[in-house]
Design a protein around this motif. Structure first.
Motif, PDB file in Angstrom:
ATOM      1  N   SER A 236      44.406 -31.184  16.542  1.00 27.90           N
ATOM      2  CA  SER A 236      44.454 -29.876  16.746  1.00 27.90           C
ATOM      3  C   SER A 236      44.048 -28.546  16.040  1.00 27.90           C
ATOM      4  N   GLY A 237      43.738 -29.124  14.893  1.00 29.50           N
ATOM      5  CA  GLY A 237      43.350 -27.567  13.445  1.00 29.50           C
ATOM      6  C   GLY A 237      41.834 -27.734  13.889  1.00 29.50           C
ATOM      7  N   ALA A 238      41.466 -29.098  13.601  1.00 31.36           N
ATOM      8  CA  ALA A 238      39.888 -29.095  14.299  1.00 31.36           C
ATOM      9  C   ALA A 238      39.725 -27.823  15.034  1.00 31.36           C
ATOM     10  N   ILE A 239      39.774 -28.717  16.356  1.00 33.65           N
ATOM     11  CA  ILE A 239      39.792 -28.002  17.936  1.00 33.65           C
ATOM     12  C   ILE A 239      39.892 -26.065  17.898  1.00 33.65           C
ATOM     13  N   ASN A 240      41.211 -25.910  17.249  1.00 36.11           N
ATOM     14  CA  ASN A 240      41.428 -24.403  16.909  1.00 36.11           C
ATOM     15  C   ASN A 240      40.869 -23.767  16.242  1.00 36.11           C
ATOM     16  N   TYR A 241      39.931 -23.984  15.476  1.00 38.94           N
ATOM     17  CA  TYR A 241      39.239 -23.355  14.072  1.00 38.94           C
ATOM     18  C   TYR A 241      37.924 -23.348  15.323  1.00 38.94           C
ATOM     19  N   LEU A 242      37.308 -24.226  15.588  1.00 42.06           N
ATOM     20  CA  LEU A 242      35.829 -24.283  16.485  1.00 42.06           C
ATOM     21  C   LEU A 242      36.277 -23.651  17.564  1.00 42.06           C
ATOM     22  N   ASN A 243      37.747 -23.559  18.070  1.00 40.34           N
ATOM     23  CA  ASN A 243      37.133 -21.983  19.507  1.00 40.34           C
ATOM     24  C   ASN A 243      37.354 -20.511  18.902  1.00 40.34           C
ATOM     25  N   MET A 244      38.112 -20.666  17.525  1.00 41.13           N
ATOM     26  CA  MET A 244      38.340 -19.603  16.731  1.00 41.13           C
ATOM     27  C   MET A 244      36.938 -18.882  16.360  1.00 41.13           C
ATOM     28  N   ALA A 245      35.946 -19.821  15.845  1.00 41.36           N
ATOM     29  CA  ALA A 245      34.598 -19.909  16.023  1.00 41.36           C
ATOM     30  C   ALA A 245      33.479 -19.113  16.802  1.00 41.36           C
ATOM     31  N   ARG A 246      34.286 -19.703  17.876  1.00 41.90           N
ATOM     32  CA  ARG A 246      33.708 -19.262  19.242  1.00 41.90           C
ATOM     33  C   ARG A 246      33.776 -17.596  19.926  1.00 41.90           C
ATOM     34  N   GLU A 247      34.606 -17.871  19.406  1.00 41.08           N
ATOM     35  CA  GLU A 247      35.710 -16.287  19.583  1.00 41.08           C
ATOM     36  C   GLU A 247      34.889 -15.159  18.782  1.00 41.08           C
ATOM     37  N   PHE A 248      35.652 -15.356  17.848  1.00 39.74           N
ATOM     38  CA  PHE A 248      34.629 -15.186  16.782  1.00 39.74           C
ATOM     39  C   PHE A 248      33.352 -14.683  17.081  1.00 39.74           C
ATOM     40  N   LEU A 249      32.422 -15.621  17.598  1.00 38.68           N
ATOM     41  CA  LEU A 249      30.629 -15.357  17.853  1.00 38.68           C
ATOM     42  C   LEU A 249      30.687 -14.787  19.315  1.00 38.68           C
ATOM     43  N   ASN A 250      31.682 -14.869  20.295  1.00 40.75           N
ATOM     44  CA  ASN A 250      31.452 -13.944  20.939  1.00 40.75           C
ATOM     45  C   ASN A 250      32.471 -12.296  21.304  1.00 40.75           C
ATOM     46  N   ASN A 251      32.637 -11.866  19.606  1.00 39.46           N
ATOM     47  CA  ASN A 251      33.003 -10.530  19.757  1.00 39.46           C
ATOM     48  C   ASN A 251      31.673 -10.396  18.379  1.00 39.46           C
ATOM     49  N   ASN A 252      30.780 -11.232  18.142  1.00 37.55           N
ATOM     50  CA  ASN A 252      29.227 -10.553  17.812  1.00 37.55           C
ATOM     51  C   ASN A 252      28.266 -10.721  18.035  1.00 37.55           C
ATOM     52  N   GLN A 253      28.630 -10.744  19.623  1.00 34.84           N
ATOM     53  CA  GLN A 253      27.776 -11.001  20.386  1.00 34.84           C
ATOM     54  C   GLN A 253      26.824  -9.325  20.387  1.00 34.84           C
TER      55      GLN A 253
END
Length: 253
Positions: A236-253
């Motif tokens: 769950s930790g790995a999945i959480n951080y991968l989702n967080m990274a995707r959210e981060f990238l979406n915010n920086n488009q």
């Protein structure tokens, strides 16, 4: 030009280094070129990704003795697009040394200036204080991620980091923004849920939608000198951080 993001909170034990390591690793998995700068004397980002904390070329040498960053940066063997600017224990004395130096607050900005075009993102793992090291990081950064643990008194001390960010923005780095508050160490309890609700009420859209759950694998991964996604991609930790990274990238488009 690469975006520089400081991960900062003067309160220890909030998941700052865990976030730095796993955000950097997740961004690398998502095919971004990333530099992780370990700016904490404990050097846990360095060791947690399998790098040598006793390397003669390190971030201390860069900010104190003017070593070029590209002479200290090391490439990860496990993450093809992730590099680390390592720390070591010498950084513990840097606060005092910086106090006697010219341009003491802009040493990190100068260190990164020549290499930031080589990366999509530069993540700075800050020390758990609001001293000269953290000020250096904030002056060098474009934005700040503030980890907040889902525990009692989670909001205690946030005023200090927010005031510091406000001061840096008004006097030294007008471009500095809050990237977001990241809720960490979440467990399904009434207390944790109330903390999540309170942080979202206070900070609204500045809070990442992704919440990092308490996870044994996250704690185990650094002892194996691996990021969570390389240690156990299904945790769950790995999945959480991968989702967080995707959210981060979406915010920086």
């Amino acid at each position: 030009m690469g975006k520089v993001v400081a991960v900062a909170n003067q309160k220890g034990g909030v998941g700052k280094t865990t976030t730095s390591i796993n955000l950097a690793a997740s961004l690398s998995v998502l095919e971004k070129k990333v530099l992780l700068v370990d700016f904490d004397p404990q050097a846990q980002s360095t060791s947690g990704l399998g790098f040598d904390i006793n390397s003669e070329n390190n971030v201390y040498e860069c900010i104190i003795n003017g070593l070029e960053a590209d002479q200290a940066i090391q490439q990860s063997e496990i993450h093809p697009t992730l590099s680390v600017l390592p720390s070591n224990i010498n950084l513990a004395g840097a606060e005092k040394e910086l106090g006697d130096m010219e341009n003491a607050l802009s040493r990190m900005k100068k260190t990164l200036a020549k290499v930031r075009n080589n990366y999509d993102y530069i993540i700075i793992d800050c020390s758990p204080s609001l001293g000269l090291l953290t000020l250096n990081a904030l002056i060098a950064a474009d934005s700040v991620i503030i980890p907040v643990q889902c525990e009692y008194l989670a909001l205690e001390g946030l005023g200090k980091i927010l005031n510091t960010i406000k001061t840096v923005k008004s006097k030294m780095n007008p471009n500095l923004e809050i990237e977001g508050f990241l809720l960490t160490m979440y467990s399904r309890t009434n207390l944790a849920n109330s903390v999540v609700a309170e942080v979202r009420r206070y900070f609204g859209k500045l809070v990442f939608e992704t919440v990092i759950q308490r996870n044994i694998r996250l704690g185990e991964a650094p002892s194996h000198r691996l990021s969570a996604i390389k240690y156990d991609a299904n945790s769950s930790g790995a999945i959480n951080y991968l989702n967080m990274a995707r959210e981060f990238l979406n915010n920086n488009q």
